[in-house]
Scaffold this active site. Structure first.
Site, mmCIF file in Angstrom:
data_model
loop_
_atom_site.group_PDB
_atom_site.id
_atom_site.type_symbol
_atom_site.label_atom_id
_atom_site.label_comp_id
_atom_site.label_asym_id
_atom_site.label_seq_id
_atom_site.Cartn_x
_atom_site.Cartn_y
_atom_site.Cartn_z
ATOM 1 N N TYR A 118 -44.458 30.280 -11.959
ATOM 2 C CA TYR A 118 -44.558 31.253 -10.805
ATOM 3 C C TYR A 118 -44.879 32.708 -11.387
ATOM 4 C CZ TYR A 118 -41.891 28.161 -7.665
ATOM 5 O OH TYR A 118 -41.391 27.105 -6.727
ATOM 6 N N LYS A 158 -8.923 27.168 -12.658
ATOM 7 C CA LYS A 158 -9.810 27.509 -11.421
ATOM 8 C C LYS A 158 -10.997 27.449 -11.636
ATOM 9 C CE LYS A 158 -9.444 32.007 -13.701
ATOM 10 N NZ LYS A 158 -8.678 33.481 -13.630
HETATM 11 C C1 LIG Z 1 -8.136 33.676 -14.774
HETATM 12 C C2 LIG Z 1 -7.083 33.866 -15.276
HETATM 13 C C3 LIG Z 1 -6.339 33.557 -16.372
HETATM 14 C C4 LIG Z 1 -6.980 33.032 -17.510
HETATM 15 O O1 LIG Z 1 -7.855 33.822 -18.041
HETATM 16 P P1 LIG Z 1 -8.645 33.512 -19.505
HETATM 17 O O2 LIG Z 1 -9.154 34.866 -20.041
HETATM 18 O O3 LIG Z 1 -9.854 32.668 -19.199
HETATM 19 O O4 LIG Z 1 -7.574 32.764 -20.399
HETATM 20 C C5 LIG Z 1 -5.054 33.855 -16.429
HETATM 21 N N1 LIG Z 1 -4.387 34.500 -15.817
HETATM 22 C C6 LIG Z 1 -4.889 34.975 -14.390
HETATM 23 C C7 LIG Z 1 -3.983 35.567 -13.466
HETATM 24 C C8 LIG Z 1 -6.254 34.725 -14.227
HETATM 25 O O5 LIG Z 1 -6.706 35.240 -13.194
#
Ligand SMILES: *Cc1c(COP(=O)(O)O)cnc(C)c1O
Length: 381
Positions: free
Chosen positions: A266, A39
């Site tokens: 800035y 993701k």
């Molecule tokens: C993001 C996510 C993961 C992966 O989590 P990590 O801590 O990055 O390994 C796994 N399962 C779900 C449902 C997630 O939302």
């Protein structure tokens, strides 16, 4: 190397990715496979190259946050199964079916909505065992069982997500063990009622590193695949050799002298306390560099040495003090995350300086940062 044709770029080490995958495969029980969580553009690493390499390495299941990310994978010819972890609006369910994706049913009513859509669909049932985010509550057995009864929904999996698997204290451990037990109890009840829960999964990175859960078909690593722990100091039960996949680099575009007492940037927030040499780098907060880093001691590497960030970080540029580094010139490469001349700046260092986790650091790297895939020191594609 590859560099300076881009204003700012992330080098993505594909061999480290494959190495991390093997490390994780090594510690999960035999029969448990990796569902790679890609993701958020593979946590900022660039999903197209990452998913392709993982598929080449034998990964057959990917998890993404939403339907757009899933469709993007299909358009990049990813053929494996793809689980959409989050909610999909009814007017997007067409794509779930069209691209042969697996949709998460985030609750009993959500499953009714998916059934009402009218087309056969593969789903994974999500059970909330204590995170309190998505899923039907483990306390609602009847509602959970209803999710397996829908004529058009083919339940190919059942899963949950842990809240405190990263925590070393007794309280976090007890909570995690309770979540795992709740999940296993519910699975027993689903089977007793005559339903098949399909393939099972509950652990993300820290769940994999800290707990052994028998009988799972998949684990869902995200951050560990990218070679990172969420926080540098975290200790884990299984000690694995994770290698960071991402390095972030930019170019020195101008080097100038600054007189003692002169202010730069800035708001004139930085005043040179001595006669200084300052370099302007072609990277800024729109590329994912937290503005806070400048007042929190953040550094970059130039010519194998640390250069302190000075003044306010701008949208496309930032300034670093190179007074103590010999011979810095226009065109030099600045390493914001990664290794140079034996020195390292890690995503973990950024994370503790800015009070966040490495997940946020890498996922925040901007879309205009070029991803350059590297294998054995050379461009991978
Ligand atoms: C993001 C996510 C993961 C992966 O989590 P990590 O801590 O990055 O390994 C796994 N399962 C779900 C449902 C997630 O939302």
């Amino acid at each position: 190397m590859n560099g300076s044709k881009h204003r700012v770029w992330a080098e993505i080490d594909m061999d480290h990715l494959a190495h991390n995958l093997r490390q994780l495969q090594h510690i999960v029980p035999s029969g448990t496979e990796i569902m790679a969580v890609v993701k958020a553009d593979a946590y900022g690493h660039g999903v197209s190259g990452i998913a392709k390499r993982l598929e080449d390495e034998g990964v057959g299941f990917f998890a993404v946050a939403d339907v757009d990310e899933a469709v993007a994978l299909r358009r990049r010819s990813i053929r494996g199964e793809i689980l959409v972890l989050g909610y999909t609006a009814t007017n997007r369910l067409r794509d779930i079916v069209k691209y042969s994706l697996t949709q998460t049913a985030v609750g009993a009513e959500d499953a009714e909505r998916l059934q009402a859509y009218g087309a056969p669909m593969k789903i994974h049932v999500k059970i909330d065992t204590g995170l309190g985010r998505l899923g039907e509550s483990f306390e609602h057995l009847d509602r959970i069982l209803s999710m397996y009864r829908h004529s058009r929904l083919q339940v190919t999996g059942t899963f949950s997500h842990l809240a405190s698997a990263d925590q070393g204290e007794a309280e976090g451990k007890a909570f995690t063990i309770a979540q795992i037990r709740r999940f296993q109890d519910i699975l027993g009840q689903i089977r007793n009622a005559g339903y098949d829960p399909g393939r099972l999964h509950i652990q993300s990175s820290y769940g994999i590193l800290n707990y052994e859960v028998k009988g799972m078909d998949f684990v869902r690593p995200g951050i560990a695949l990218y070679g990172l722990l969420s926080s540098d100091g975290d200790e884990t039960r299984s000690v694995v050799d994770l290698r960071p996949v991402l390095s972030l680099k930019a170019t020195v575009v101008l080097v100038k002298k600054v007189h003692e007492g002169e202010t730069i940037g800035y708001g004139g927030s930085f005043m040179a306390s001595r006669s200084s040499i300052v370099a302007t780098l072609s990277v800024g907060y729109a590329d994912g560099i937290a503005r806070k880093l400048s007042e929190r001691g953040g550094c970059v590497l130039i010519r194998g040495q640390r250069a302190r960030i000075v003044g306010k970080i701008c949208m496309d540029q930032m300034l670093v003090d190179v007074t103590d580094i010999a011979d810095v010139r226009q065109g030099d490469i600045a390493t914001l995350i990664g290794e140079d001349g034996g020195q390292m700046v890690t995503a973990g260092e950024w994370a503790w300086r800015t009070e966040t986790i490495t997940n946020e650091i890498v996922a925040s790297i901007g879309s205009r940062v070029e991803r350059v895939y590297i294998s054995k020191g050379h461009p991978a594609f």
